[in-house]
Scaffold this active site. Structure first.
Site: not given
Ligand code: NDP
Length: 507
Positions: A264-267, A269, A286, A320
């Site tokens: 997911g996002s760096t923030e 993570g 990731e 990503c």
């Molecule tokens: P987010 O980080 O917002 O969300 C990723 C997942 O984490 C979602 O299932 C989300 O739930 C969940 N989530 C949100 N807040 C929390 C928390 N506090 N604790 C645990 N889990 C949480 O990212 P996005 O979904 O917006 O995805 C886009 C980002 O992911 C981009 O920055 C992209 O670069 C990165 N990414 C990286 C990849 C890699 O392999 N390096 C591959 C794909 C994406 P919910 O959906 O309900 O908000």
């Protein structure tokens, strides 16, 4: 296919503009032709509601909460999903823990492998249905879910099925063991594929799982649970809990998770890492990226144009590792811009289920707002925007393919991850300048190099601070090839021997 005799002439490129460009022989279909719709018609078999998948069964959330899942292509509701709270997540972990102790840890590798082979084959059997569900739910073009997401997800199960009885060879000279129960959270850009990247290696290594898909794209995860049932996977081995960020936080922080894997996002993570600091849990992260796709003047330019277009517009740029910063050598910058504009005119934006569509819907309204806001900032900061004159559907979330020239390194569009169909073009004169600019980012996930010289590829690859470097190609994936980043793009690998090792303890 029919000609668009009724279309206003103003929206078509003029004959003069059509004959400009690198080759007058190029055919521009973009606005000149109108295609008859070619919708994919397979039934996605989406139920009207889904429960949580815990201990091999679908059941409602304990407090009865639910939320709708809509299709970003037309804003219509697809289904209702159960909203898991901390107590539901706890139930999922108890089921996973029992399954691990009583069943999964006792099975030899070849028996675990059989389940993975079965899952892969069943997914292939239902490939069309899964592809339609994925495009409806996430907005990606059917040709991508059909030709990339679903087959690559199946390939991950096949690949890891082969490893399940060969773990003795995973770390030469060392024995490996599973962690036990692992917690996983995935994003919305490749819902089924990310699920396969997470589940297949964890199961092959002998772990049981609690996983949360993204709130906007949970349907194929739940459909895969039907496949688990069909494959006879023992109850509790994989548990899927749906919900928003709080559910994800509960999955990551649960005391029974010996290892967590997050994409997911760096923030987010970073927030997870902060909350788990000192717990001793093993982590894989990731995260985001802002890849440089570097084109030298000696590159095969026609091929590079295809790589650049694929690098940024594949999956609406929700990738990503998208090649979102194009670094082009100054001597060919004008030529490249002309070629890119010409090529962009042939991209078709529209209904994700139409087989002619190249660029589908943006995954959510929130993401569309974020992309629009960053594009506005690019214009305000002085970069030059070009968007193809395509007509966007009136319902759903769509954004036209966009490229910015005259971008400088300080622009937000050169630094922040846009995660949309927006390319920022910068220039360089020497290889050293290209490396410096490419590495001038907090991220380190991927990069691309286009040149005729093999020695230059090797030099660039050794100096680019990116987990993956593609040469004269872009966005190529294989289950046997490890993927992952460094710096703020995270740590740990997915795929290949290295990815599997991340799900094993070394004894
Ligand atoms: P987010 O980080 O917002 O969300 C990723 C997942 O984490 C979602 O299932 C989300 O739930 C969940 N989530 C949100 N807040 C929390 C928390 N506090 N604790 C645990 N889990 C949480 O990212 P996005 O979904 O917006 O995805 C886009 C980002 O992911 C981009 O920055 C992209 O670069 C990165 N990414 C990286 C990849 C890699 O392999 N390096 C591959 C794909 C994406 P919910 O959906 O309900 O908000």
């Amino acid at each position: 296919m029919k000609t668009s005799a009724t279309k206003p002439a103003a929206s078509r490129p003029s004959r003069a503009s059509r004959s400009r460009g690198p080759s007058a022989r190029e055919l521009i279909f973009g606005d000149l032709w109108e295609f008859d719709p070619a919708p994919e018609t397979a039934d996605p078999y989406i139920r009207s509601s889904y429960g949580l998948f815990i201990n091999g069964k679908f059941s409602p959330a304990r407090k009865g909460g639910s939320f709708p899942s809509i299709s970003p292509g037309n804003e219509k509701k697809l289904t209702d999903l159960a909203l898991a709270d901390a107590a539901d997540v706890d139930a999922a972990y108890s089921a996973a823990s029992k399954a691990y102790e009583k069943v999964w840890s006792k099975l030899p590798g070849n028996e675990r492998g059989k389940f993975l082979y079965r899952i892969a084959r069943l997914l292939q059997d239902r490939a069309r249905e899964f592809a339609v569900a994925e495009s409806l739910d996430g907005g990606k073009p059917i040709k991508e879910s059909r030709d990339f997401d679903v087959p690559t997800a199946a390939a991950h199960f096949f690949y890891h099925a082969g490893w399940a009885d060969k773990l003795d060879h995973l770390a030469p000279g060392r024995q490996v063991a599973p962690y036990g129960v692992v917690g996983q959270v995935i994003p919305w850009n490749f819902p089924l594929l990310m699920l396969a990247w997470k589940i297949a290696p964890a199961l092959a290594a002998g772990n049981c799982i609690v996983i949360k898909p993204a709130e906007t794209t949970s349907i194929t995860a739940l459909k895969l649970c039907e496949v688990f049932q069909e494959a006879g996977l023992p109850p509790g081995v994989v548990n899927v809990v749906t919900g928003a960020g709080e559910t994800g936080a509960a999955v990551m922080s649960h005391p029974l998770a010996s290892k967590v894997a997050f994409t997911g996002s760096t923030e987010v993570g970073k927030a997870i890492m902060r909350s788990l600091a000192g717990t001793g849990k093993k982590m894989t992260m990731e995260l985001g990226g802002k890849a440089a796709n570097i084109v030298f003047e000696d590159a095969p330019l026609g091929q590079a144009v295809e790589g650049i277009i694929n690098g940024i517009f594949f999956n609406q740029g929700h990738v990503c590792c998208a090649g979102s910063r194009l670094l082009v050598q100054e001597s060919i910058a004008d030529d490249m811009l002309t070629r890119l504009k010409l090529r962009m005119q042939s991209l078709r934006v529209g209904d994700p289920l139409d087989k002619n569509t190249d660029i589908g819907a943006i995954n959510s309204k929130e993401q569309l707002t974020r992309i629009s806001e960053l594009v506005k900032s690019g214009v305000a900061e002085g970069a030059e925007l070009y968007q193809t004159p395509c007509r966007l559907p009136s319902k759903g979330f769509y954004f036209p393919p966009s490229i910015f020239s005259k971008v400088t390194q300080s622009h937000r569009i050169a630094r922040e991850e846009i995660f949309g169909p927006v390319l920022s073009i910068l220039t360089f004169r020497t290889p050293e300048e290209a490396i410096e600019k490419a590495n001038n980012t907090a991220y380190g996930l991927s990069a691309g190099v286009w040149t005729d010289k093999g020695s230059r590829i090797l030099k660039m690859a050794s100096q680019l601070k990116a987990g993956v470097v593609w040469a004269n190609t872009y966005n190529k994936f294989d289950p046997a090839s490890p993927f992952g980043g460094y710096k703020e793009s995270g740590f740990g690998r997915e795929g290949g021997r290295q990815g599997l090792l991340d799900y094993c303890k070394l004894l």
